[in-house]
Design a protein around this motif. Structure first.
Motif, short mmCIF file in Angstrom:
data_model
loop_
_atom_site.label_atom_id
_atom_site.label_comp_id
_atom_site.label_asym_id
_atom_site.label_seq_id
_atom_site.Cartn_x
_atom_site.Cartn_y
_atom_site.Cartn_z
N TRP A 1 64.99 20.23 44.92
CA TRP A 1 63.65 19.47 45.09
C TRP A 1 63.56 18.29 44.82
O TRP A 1 62.99 17.06 45.85
CB TRP A 1 62.58 20.28 45.14
N VAL A 2 63.73 17.77 43.64
CA VAL A 2 63.68 16.52 43.08
C VAL A 2 64.49 15.48 44.05
O VAL A 2 64.09 14.41 44.33
CB VAL A 2 63.87 16.18 41.64
N SER A 3 65.80 15.99 44.04
CA SER A 3 66.89 15.03 44.63
C SER A 3 66.29 15.10 45.98
O SER A 3 66.71 13.95 46.88
CB SER A 3 68.11 15.69 44.45
N THR A 4 65.89 15.92 46.81
CA THR A 4 65.38 15.87 48.27
C THR A 4 64.26 14.89 48.22
O THR A 4 64.34 13.93 49.23
CB THR A 4 64.71 17.32 48.52
N LEU A 5 63.16 14.86 47.31
CA LEU A 5 62.25 13.76 47.53
C LEU A 5 62.80 12.34 47.26
O LEU A 5 62.33 11.47 48.10
CB LEU A 5 61.38 14.29 46.38
N VAL A 6 63.73 12.16 46.21
CA VAL A 6 64.23 10.88 46.32
C VAL A 6 64.94 10.49 47.51
O VAL A 6 64.71 9.29 47.91
CB VAL A 6 65.17 10.92 45.10
N VAL A 7 65.74 11.40 48.13
CA VAL A 7 66.67 10.79 49.19
C VAL A 7 65.78 10.79 50.28
O VAL A 7 65.72 9.63 50.97
CB VAL A 7 67.46 11.98 49.58
N GLY A 8 64.58 11.59 50.63
CA GLY A 8 63.71 11.52 51.68
C GLY A 8 62.77 10.29 51.62
O GLY A 8 62.66 9.55 52.54
N LEU A 9 62.24 10.13 50.42
CA LEU A 9 61.25 8.92 50.28
C LEU A 9 62.02 7.73 50.11
O LEU A 9 61.36 6.62 50.80
CB LEU A 9 60.41 9.18 49.02
N GLY A 10 63.06 7.51 49.68
CA GLY A 10 63.95 6.21 49.60
C GLY A 10 64.21 6.02 50.98
O GLY A 10 63.99 4.76 51.42
N GLY A 11 64.43 6.84 51.78
CA GLY A 11 64.84 6.63 53.45
C GLY A 11 63.46 6.12 53.92
O GLY A 11 63.89 5.12 54.89
N ALA A 12 62.56 6.77 53.72
CA ALA A 12 61.30 6.20 54.32
C ALA A 12 61.28 4.69 54.14
O ALA A 12 60.56 3.91 54.77
CB ALA A 12 60.18 7.14 54.03
N ALA A 13 61.18 4.31 52.74
CA ALA A 13 61.06 2.96 52.46
C ALA A 13 62.28 1.96 53.14
O ALA A 13 61.82 0.88 53.70
CB ALA A 13 61.47 2.87 51.06
N LEU A 14 63.37 2.71 53.35
CA LEU A 14 64.47 1.75 54.07
C LEU A 14 64.08 1.50 55.37
O LEU A 14 64.81 0.70 56.19
CB LEU A 14 65.78 2.36 53.88
N CYS A 15 63.21 2.38 56.08
CA CYS A 15 63.00 2.19 57.50
C CYS A 15 62.47 0.74 57.83
O CYS A 15 62.15 0.31 58.89
CB CYS A 15 61.76 3.35 57.91
N PHE A 16 61.89 0.16 56.83
CA PHE A 16 61.52 -1.07 56.94
C PHE A 16 62.37 -2.22 56.70
O PHE A 16 61.92 -3.61 56.79
CB PHE A 16 60.01 -1.44 55.99
N ALA A 17 63.57 -1.93 56.45
CA ALA A 17 64.71 -3.08 56.15
C ALA A 17 65.18 -3.16 57.63
O ALA A 17 64.96 -2.59 58.72
CB ALA A 17 65.90 -2.27 55.41
#
Length: 459
Positions: free
Chosen positions: A344-360
């Protein structure tokens, strides 16, 4: 001999190792998840439109050539995935076969994809929900990433059926687009093999098609997900190869057929190269059908991102199990939910990190991803040449026919495709690998006894 350190014992038997993943899926579940990660609809409606703009009526030929190349890549993955069944995927393969440094560099390439591809796909949501809601692409993409992250926290078997239902909606949308395109043919089928980029008949150069192969490989990317799920598959040495090959075959057909329909059915080349598939559907039918197809595509995108978050969190989990990071990060990334069995921690890191990259910038994300996918396939093709030497020669695994000629041919083709890509995208990828090499030299290599210990879990 390489300096690889590996273990074939269950991770839980080693002090400090995270709990193992649960073997719960077979060929059907693996194929549903892997097809959803290849996500034919998302590839068709998000990644193919820019390719239409570059290669015009040559898009079908470009994707077909990429599919032929992917058959060889799939055979390499199948052999290595059954020889080294690990949630680490490519990096575990290279870490075992070619040494720890090669495995680390492959992990960095795979982690770039882990973080970049989901937001690229998620960003396409805004265009296809515009008929019911006007939301900016970054905001819509971030929302999809967060929703997919929450879904990714559930157990794998539940997600296999959820994504399977969404996959049915994808197929329906693709079938509608194909039917409408073939019902409104505007040009002869000969344009598929003698491609043009303008209505005046300007021919498409071979170099343009070769350059487009990297994007076409990205279109088909996802059939390799089976190797990431190998630790959660029953009898992986049988299940992995079947899942990889079934997914590639079905996925390629589901993408190529509607691309042919769109190419032949577009009213003119300018409309085709604009890549506005939803607009073409509305022109061929009516607003209601266009809205249905658009919303089905939006659901397909959500489906794809869910599976990508699931897959990609396993890569980060595996890196923690193999102790790629300082102790605190290894403990966090390797945490597995007792209730759902998900990291679950890895899932949160990947998912929330991807959410931030949506603004790149999306163009940069697309270009770098095409380079990285090609480089990863190249690494796997080269590694497969070492799969039958020494201690690996008699190891139990599925073995491809045509070895070693096939991997050599595949590697040569991939090198040629790679050198045709944008200098900027190549430099960004190279700079990332240089930073990774510095981390290896300063942190991982001096701690070789207890850091980056590539693990293969016993069946």
């Amino acid at each position: 001999m390489t300096d690889t350190v590996s273990t074939t014992a269950p991770p839980s038997e080693h002090e400090g190792r995270p709990r193992p993943l649960v073997r719960s899926i077979g060929v059907l579940g693996g194929t549903l998840l892997t097809l959803s990660c290849l996500t034919p609809a998302s590839s068709l409606f998000v990644v193919v439109p820019p390719l239409l703009g570059e290669t015009g009526t040559g898009t079908v030929l470009t994707i077909v050539l990429a599919a032929i190349l992917c058959i060889g890549v799939a055979l390499c993955y199948s052999e290595l995935g059954t020889l080294v069944p690990s949630a680490g995927g490519e990096y575990a393969m290279l870490g075992i076969l070619a040494g720890r440094f090669a495995g680390w560099m492959m992990f960095v390439l795979s982690f770039i994809i882990v973080m970049i591809i989901p937001p690229i796909i998620a960003l396409g949501t805004a265009e296809y929900i515009s008929s019911v809601a006007d939301i900016s692409p970054p905001v819509a993409g971030a929302a999809v990433m967060i929703l997919s992250t929450l879904m990714g926290l559930l157990n794998l078997r539940a997600n296999a059926w959820i994504t399977g239902i969404f996959l049915c909606l994808e197929i329906i949308a693709i079938a509608v687009v194909s039917f409408l395109g073939f019902s409104h043919v505007s040009r002869p089928a000969s344009v598929l093999v003698t491609p043009t980029i303008t209505d005046s008949g300007d021919a498409l150069s071979a170099i343009t098609i070769v350059a487009g192969l990297a994007v076409a490989l990205f279109v088909l990317q996802g059939f390799t997900t089976a190797v990431y799920l190998s630790e959660e598959m029953r009898d992986p040495r049988r299940t992995v190869v079947r899942t990889v090959l079934w997914t590639l075959g079905i996925g390629a057909a589901v993408i190529i057929i509607p691309v042919i329909a769109i190419t032949l059915g577009a009213p003119d080349i300018a409309t085709l190269t604009s890549g506005d598939v939803a607009g073409m559907v509305t022109t061929w039918s009516n607003t209601g059908v266009g809205t249905f197809v658009s919303l089905s595509i939006a659901l397909a995108i959500v489906n794809a991102v869910i599976v990508m978050v699931i897959q990609n969190s396993r890569v980060l989990y595996a890196s923690a199990r193999d102790r790629a990071w300082p102790a605190a990060l290894n403990r966090s990334f390797g945490t597995v939910s007792h209730r759902f069995g998900s990291p679950w921690v890895s899932t949160l890191v990947v998912g929330l990190g991807g959410a931030a990259l949506c603004f790149a910038p999306v163009d940069t994300l697309n270009g770098v991803t095409s380079v990285v996918v090609t480089a990863m396939y190249l690494g796997v093709a080269i590694a497969s040449l070492a799969a039958r030497r020494g201690e690996f020669k008699g190891a139990p695994a599925w073995r491809m026919k045509g070895w070693p000629v096939l991997p050599v041919v595949i590697a040569g083709a991939l090198v040629y495709i790679l050198v045709q890509q944008s200098i900027t995208d190549l430099l960004i990828t190279l700079a990332t690998l240089v930073v990774a090499a510095v981390y290896w030299l300063l942190y991982l290599r001096p701690r070789a006894a207890d850091r980056w210990v590539v693990t293969v879990v016993s069946e």
